[in-house]
Design an enzyme around this catalytic site. Structure first.
Site, short mmCIF file in Angstrom:
data_model
loop_
_atom_site.label_atom_id
_atom_site.label_comp_id
_atom_site.label_asym_id
_atom_site.label_seq_id
_atom_site.Cartn_x
_atom_site.Cartn_y
_atom_site.Cartn_z
N HIS A 167 0.83 -1.22 0.00
CA HIS A 167 0.00 0.00 0.00
C HIS A 167 0.86 1.27 0.00
O HIS A 167 0.44 2.30 0.50
CB HIS A 167 -0.96 0.04 1.20
CG HIS A 167 -1.78 -1.20 1.36
ND1 HIS A 167 -3.02 -1.37 0.80
CD2 HIS A 167 -1.50 -2.36 2.00
CE1 HIS A 167 -3.49 -2.56 1.11
NE2 HIS A 167 -2.58 -3.20 1.83
N SER A 288 15.12 20.72 -17.74
CA SER A 288 13.95 21.56 -17.98
C SER A 288 14.37 22.79 -18.75
O SER A 288 15.46 23.33 -18.54
CB SER A 288 13.33 21.97 -16.64
OG SER A 288 12.57 23.15 -16.79
N LYS A 294 16.69 21.50 -12.73
CA LYS A 294 15.96 20.25 -12.86
C LYS A 294 16.76 19.14 -13.53
O LYS A 294 17.49 19.36 -14.48
CB LYS A 294 14.68 20.47 -13.68
CG LYS A 294 13.65 21.30 -12.96
CD LYS A 294 12.87 20.48 -11.94
CE LYS A 294 11.75 19.75 -12.65
NZ LYS A 294 11.00 18.91 -11.73
N GLU A 301 9.67 7.86 -17.04
CA GLU A 301 8.30 8.32 -17.32
C GLU A 301 7.83 7.78 -18.68
O GLU A 301 6.67 7.37 -18.83
CB GLU A 301 8.24 9.85 -17.30
CG GLU A 301 8.45 10.42 -15.90
CD GLU A 301 8.83 11.90 -15.92
OE1 GLU A 301 8.30 12.64 -16.76
OE2 GLU A 301 9.67 12.30 -15.09
#
Ligand code: ARG
Length: 487
Positions: A167, A288, A294, A301
């Protein structure tokens, strides 16, 4: 937008125009045309033409004086297609018509002789099987490369304690290597699936003709063997319409994609500032355009995101096949783009994820500090009581009370006093603290597949052996396939 003048319109109909009094409308040809995507079947189409030619010749249907020049022309086309010297043009409807044009340009009318006893229906089914077999073997080899990277990374962190989750909450400590190595298992099942799929895919539809077989003395079983298939279709109607191999391949590719997406999700979470476990290498990260600080795990992803289109391709083909009449219907032309796209996608993602896994470093100190957090050793107290013959329901209850007391007094489990332990359950002696260590918890989980160092070592040993066996199998298969193609 392609435009065709009257001369070109006639060429379009080269394969089937005999009974037509009109040339196709622009919109018809635009919708009908598949050569812009099925051109990648060209090497397989040429190879299966060589096999078909061999039976036409050996059965005496084609004289050597016709068959030999055709064989030479096919071999020339193989070279010219590979080098790009022969390409499809805008009047070619599909790969089959383009290649027949190539033969006719070289040989005149005898270039059309190969159409005897063969239809585009059995031809395209054969080509697509060969394409799928070739590329699923390549997928298997890339899966194996990822498994090797996972096994190496798991071994590197085979002694690092870490928190295990259910969980997404701390559950019980695990070895971090055990956490990494779990990913190997799903990919092993994918390899099992590709192995099994190959057995079913290796049935040749060539010889099924349009749908009913052929009145000519062809030998589908001989053609099948020539092309490396293990048998030929038992029913010609099924032969031209069976696309189970496409649907199954798309399912396998979806499963591979889903496994990749779960690695991707984990890497994304582990690379957050909040977790701070994973240091993804610069070479496998992106920046970025506005925020100079970044460093994003975009490969992870994309691995997560690409699974969507893989499942979409599977769903599209299953839906196209549902309720489809037998034998060939043009709907079946819709089998190719999804299959090509899923294969391309998986072959793009796998090397990127392999590289990302191989070059990611993990923070052992953070992992170790997090391992006992969230009362992840509470199960040790329950198991301790079970060994003292307390029924598990009572043991669970007592361990829960220990957690509640710690929570309300801001302590960890091992910080409870002897009196507090005994007052919660009389069997909770002071030596309960011996089991309240991460190392103890890890070492005690010695069941097969468990997280103890010894079980983990056995797991890695077995995974390594399975990977080695599959590596050999798929290397052999790739070699046999490329030998068949070059024959
Ligand atoms: N381009 C077609 C396909 O991909 C080839 C088969 C065409 N057969 C036919 N009867 N029109 O399915």
């Amino acid at each position: 937008r392609l435009r065709w003048d009257q001369e070109k319109r006639k060429q379009i109909m080269a394969l089937w125009g005999g009974r037509f009094s009109q040339t196709p409308a622009d919109a018809v040809f635009a919708l009908s045309r598949s050569v812009h995507f099925d051109w990648r079947l060209a090497p397989y189409d040429l190879r299966s033409s060589l096999a078909h030619l061999a039976v036409l010749q050996s059965s005496g249907l084609l004289e050597d004086s016709v068959a030999n020049p055709i064989r030479n022309a096919l071999n020339e086309l193989i070279t010219e297609v590979a080098s790009g010297a022969f390409v499809a043009i805008d009047t070619d409807e599909d790969v089959h018509s383009a290649l027949e044009r190539g033969l006719t340009e070289k040989l005149g009318a005898i270039g059309g002789s190969l159409r005897a006893g063969r239809s585009r229906n059995d031809q395209v089914a054969t080509d697509l099987r060969l394409y799928a077999i070739d590329h699923m073997i390549e997928v298997a080899q890339q899966v194996l490369a990822l498994q090797s990277a996972l096994i190496a990374k798991a071994t590197e962190y085979g002694d690092a304690p870490a928190p295990g989750f259910t969980h997404l909450q701390h559950a019980q400590p695990v070895l971090f290597g055990h956490e990494i190595a779990k990913h190997v298992q799903g990919f092993s099942r994918d390899l099992d699936r590709i192995h099994d799929w190959l057995d079913r895919a290796l049935v040749s539809p060539l010889g099924s003709g349009a749908l009913a077989g052929s009145s000519l003395p062809l030998s589908p079983e001989v053609t099948a063997a020539n092309l490396g298939f293990t048998s030929s279709a038992a029913n010609s109607i099924d032969g031209v319409s069976d696309r189970d191999f496409v649907a199954e391949a798309l399912f396998i590719l979806s499963m591979v994609g889903i496994h990749l997406s779960r690695i991707g999700e984990e890497w994304c979470i582990w690379a957050t500032t909040e977790f701070g476990w994973a240091k993804v290498a610069d070479a496998y990260s992106t920046g970025s355009s506005i925020m100079p600080q970044k460093k994003n795990p975009d490969m992870a992803e994309l691995a997560r995101g690409k699974a969507g289109r893989l499942v979409g391709n599977l769903t599209g083909v299953l839906t196209m096949l549902k309720g489809l009449p037998f034998a060939y219907n043009r709907d079946l032309q819709e089998d190719k783009e999804p299959l090509f796209d899923s294969i391309d996608t998986v072959l793009l993602v796998l090397p990127a994820v392999t590289g990302m896994v191989a070059t990611t470093d993990f923070d052992r100190e953070k992992l170790a500090l997090a391992a006992p957090l969230g009362f992840s050793l509470a199960t040790e107290i329950a198991d301790y009581l079970v060994r003292a013959k307390v029924p598990f329901a009572h043991a669970h209850e007592a361990a829960g009370k220990c957690v509640a007391l710690c929570e309300s007094t801001g302590r960890q489990l091992h910080q409870l006093t002897d009196d507090e332990f005994v007052s919660i359950h009389p069997s909770l002696k002071s030596d309960v603290r011996d089991v309240l260590t991460v190392q103890g918890a890890l070492e005690s989980r010695t069941t097969v597949g468990g997280t103890s160092p010894s079980s983990f070592k056995a797991q890695i040993k077995e995974a390594t052996a399975i990977t080695a066996a599959y590596s050999k199998e798929f290397t052999d298969k790739a070699k046999a396939f490329s030998e068949m193609m070059g024959a």
